[in-house]
Scaffold this active site. Sequence first.
Site, PDB file in Angstrom:
ATOM      1  N   GLU A  20       0.767  -1.006  -0.321  1.00 46.21           N
ATOM      2  CA  GLU A  20      -0.495  -0.139  -0.419  1.00 46.21           C
ATOM      3  C   GLU A  20       0.921   1.342   0.070  1.00 46.21           C
ATOM      4  OE1 GLU A  20      -3.849  -0.082   1.604  1.00 46.21           O
ATOM      5  OE2 GLU A  20      -3.714  -1.893   1.655  1.00 46.21           O
ATOM      6  N   SER A  71       7.727   3.083   2.408  1.00 46.79           N
ATOM      7  CA  SER A  71       8.191   4.026   2.693  1.00 46.79           C
ATOM      8  C   SER A  71       8.847   5.543   2.137  1.00 46.79           C
ATOM      9  CB  SER A  71       9.273   3.753   3.610  1.00 46.79           C
ATOM     10  OG  SER A  71       8.685   3.424   5.030  1.00 46.79           O
TER      11      SER A  71
HETATM   12  N1  CAA Z   1      -6.036  10.826  -3.866  1.00 46.25           N
HETATM   13  C1  CAA Z   1      -7.099  11.640  -4.449  1.00 46.25           C
HETATM   14  N2  CAA Z   1      -6.593  11.798  -5.945  1.00 46.25           N
HETATM   15  C2  CAA Z   1      -4.866  11.656  -6.148  1.00 46.25           C
HETATM   16  C3  CAA Z   1      -3.769  10.763  -4.740  1.00 46.25           C
HETATM   17  C4  CAA Z   1      -4.641  10.797  -3.509  1.00 46.25           C
HETATM   18  N3  CAA Z   1      -4.298  10.528  -2.278  1.00 46.25           N
HETATM   19  N4  CAA Z   1      -2.461  11.077  -5.083  1.00 46.25           N
HETATM   20  C5  CAA Z   1      -2.752  11.897  -6.023  1.00 46.25           C
HETATM   21  N5  CAA Z   1      -3.790  12.184  -7.518  1.00 46.25           N
HETATM   22  C6  CAA Z   1      -4.052  12.364  -8.527  1.00 46.25           C
HETATM   23  C7  CAA Z   1      -3.582  14.187  -8.446  1.00 46.25           C
HETATM   24  O1  CAA Z   1      -4.431  14.786  -7.899  1.00 46.25           O
HETATM   25  C8  CAA Z   1      -3.083  13.874  -9.765  1.00 46.25           C
HETATM   26  O2  CAA Z   1      -4.822  14.063 -10.718  1.00 46.25           O
HETATM   27  P1  CAA Z   1      -4.754  15.376 -11.830  1.00 46.25           P
HETATM   28  O3  CAA Z   1      -3.777  14.583 -13.186  1.00 46.25           O
HETATM   29  O4  CAA Z   1      -6.099  15.111 -11.904  1.00 46.25           O
HETATM   30  O5  CAA Z   1      -4.054  16.590 -11.269  1.00 46.25           O
HETATM   31  C9  CAA Z   1      -3.638  12.105 -10.512  1.00 46.25           C
HETATM   32  O6  CAA Z   1      -3.905  11.491  -8.832  1.00 46.25           O
HETATM   33  C10 CAA Z   1      -1.747  12.186 -10.616  1.00 46.25           C
HETATM   34  O7  CAA Z   1      -1.171  12.723  -9.157  1.00 46.25           O
HETATM   35  P2  CAA Z   1       0.418  12.186  -9.022  1.00 46.25           P
HETATM   36  O8  CAA Z   1       1.005  13.182 -10.004  1.00 46.25           O
HETATM   37  O9  CAA Z   1       0.559  12.968  -8.142  1.00 46.25           O
HETATM   38  O10 CAA Z   1       1.337  10.484  -9.634  1.00 46.25           O
HETATM   39  P3  CAA Z   1       2.521   9.879  -9.328  1.00 46.25           P
HETATM   40  O11 CAA Z   1       2.180   8.980 -10.344  1.00 46.25           O
HETATM   41  O12 CAA Z   1       3.543  10.673  -9.508  1.00 46.25           O
HETATM   42  O13 CAA Z   1       2.729   8.971  -8.119  1.00 46.25           O
HETATM   43  C11 CAA Z   1       2.059   8.178  -6.144  1.00 46.25           C
HETATM   44  C12 CAA Z   1       2.294   9.334  -7.141  1.00 46.25           C
HETATM   45  C13 CAA Z   1       2.226   8.309  -4.708  1.00 46.25           C
HETATM   46  C14 CAA Z   1       3.796   7.271  -6.476  1.00 46.25           C
HETATM   47  C15 CAA Z   1       1.151   6.666  -6.405  1.00 46.25           C
HETATM   48  O14 CAA Z   1       2.126   6.483  -7.971  1.00 46.25           O
HETATM   49  C16 CAA Z   1       0.931   5.469  -5.634  1.00 46.25           C
HETATM   50  O15 CAA Z   1       1.077   6.075  -4.524  1.00 46.25           O
HETATM   51  N6  CAA Z   1       2.375   5.159  -5.573  1.00 46.25           N
HETATM   52  C17 CAA Z   1       2.533   4.158  -4.991  1.00 46.25           C
HETATM   53  C18 CAA Z   1       1.030   2.506  -4.967  1.00 46.25           C
HETATM   54  C19 CAA Z   1       0.431   1.819  -4.505  1.00 46.25           C
HETATM   55  O16 CAA Z   1       0.602   2.237  -3.017  1.00 46.25           O
HETATM   56  N7  CAA Z   1       0.667   1.047  -4.471  1.00 46.25           N
HETATM   57  C20 CAA Z   1       0.140  -0.449  -3.500  1.00 46.25           C
HETATM   58  C21 CAA Z   1      -0.829  -1.204  -4.346  1.00 46.25           C
HETATM   59  S1  CAA Z   1      -2.018  -1.971  -3.049  1.00 46.25           S
HETATM   60  C22 CAA Z   1      -0.892  -3.105  -2.356  1.00 46.25           C
HETATM   61  O17 CAA Z   1      -0.124  -2.851  -1.954  1.00 46.25           O
HETATM   62  C23 CAA Z   1      -1.345  -4.970  -2.667  1.00 46.25           C
HETATM   63  C24 CAA Z   1      -2.425  -5.244  -1.722  1.00 46.25           C
HETATM   64  O18 CAA Z   1      -2.988  -5.845  -2.309  1.00 46.25           O
HETATM   65  C25 CAA Z   1      -2.990  -4.383  -0.399  1.00 46.25           C
END
Ligand code: CAA
Length: 397
Positions: free
Chosen positions: A379, A382
């Site tokens: 999720e 870090s």
């Molecule tokens: N809430 C709502 N919208 C959001 C947001 C949030 N928390 N974070 C980003 N956005 C939106 C932004 O506002 C932006 O929108 P617009 O284009 O309309 O302006 C859009 O999303 C893109 O945002 P970023 O440019 O910040 O996106 P990015 O490509 O740079 O990525 C990141 C940001 C934080 C690195 C994100 O990709 C991320 O969280 N990555 C980690 C993914 C993750 O947690 N994966 C785990 C999956 S689940 C798992 O672990 C397995 C399971 O089954 C439990």
Amino acid sequence: MTAGELAGAPVISALTPDHLALQKMVRDFARNEIAPIAAEFDESGEFPLETVRQMGQLGLMGIEVPEEYGGAGMDTLAYALTMIEVARADASHSTIVSVNNSLYCHAIYKFGTEAQKQKFLAPIARGEKIGAYSLTEPMSGSDASTMQSRAVLNSAGTHYLINGRKSWVTSGPVADYVILFTMTEPEKKHKGITAFLIEADQPGFIRGKKEPKLGIRASATSEIVYEDYECPVEHVLGEPGEGFKIAMTVLDAGRIGIAAQALGIAEAAYEASIQYAKERQAFGSPIGQFQMIQQKIADMKTRIEASRLLIYSACAAKERSKTSGERYTLEASMAKLFASETAEFVTDEAVQIHGGMGYSKELPVERYYRDARITRIYEGTSEVQRMVIARNELGLR
Ligand code: CAA
């Protein structure tokens, strides 16, 4: 939101009599039903279906879902308290609770249509069926928007044809329904991702290899392959192209749950350490009388309580967002970052305090140490949490 803007709004959620009653009920259940089987299921890697069904009957699989959709109708703090208590007994069970509640149910309750809620939410919130969330792919983890899987709308506009491979799907081997994020318009990058509600019993849904894991071994994790899976347009969650926003919004809720899980694991390791430090004799006295052990105890306890405050603060922020609509991304990421690093610190020190016995499978401490490690990874690692926090503070989002 600055500290000044917070004036008048609760910064930390307080425990009500209902919270205390829930906490006691979950603690008793976890201690009596989950803790005794945790080592056995960790060893076998078998999915603990029976206790998961029991948790469903207690309302723990849809804690924040309103009662009309089969849930317990409680708040975010109730969810966090449940996660802490279940994780204290067994992290694997808490992983299953976490995905079902905050990644699956939360997404459908927030973004689903009435028909979708009836079909895809109620049976999962009641714990009769199991839900999963599927964002990650073999070549797309932290950089979640670079996925290779594809969904193409047919010429009649009635169905999407889905192809691709998803990885690290928690509860993937047993899920009845999956929220799938996949590309519908690749040229639009993250704005071309759409969320789909997938039925596991339909053709084209293929459960792939089950992951052999270091920890949370009883929480089943697998790949899922889609080969010409036909998804009706009525099963699009939210609007086409809204998938990335849904995935991120839902992860904010999920990260509070993982923070609570990390705290629960840390508490279990800490409690075992206190008991051991009082009992274990060395150089003529209990080891708890030595300053080097006392320093560890002090640091463990302080980080545990600081984690709790960050989690309660994130719960309060999520509750405020229900009326303000404001994101609580910052609070959720800070709680997840600090609590998961605390869990690793505390479980590591717990092994050290226990010495050789901490390394032995005769005690649960080695399992706490292995289980804690995933909380810094799933999720959002870090590193991703630090990226989110810093971008927020620098106004780069
Ligand atoms: N809430 C709502 N919208 C959001 C947001 C949030 N928390 N974070 C980003 N956005 C939106 C932004 O506002 C932006 O929108 P617009 O284009 O309309 O302006 C859009 O999303 C893109 O945002 P970023 O440019 O910040 O996106 P990015 O490509 O740079 O990525 C990141 C940001 C934080 C690195 C994100 O990709 C991320 O969280 N990555 C980690 C993914 C993750 O947690 N994966 C785990 C999956 S689940 C798992 O672990 C397995 C399971 O089954 C439990």
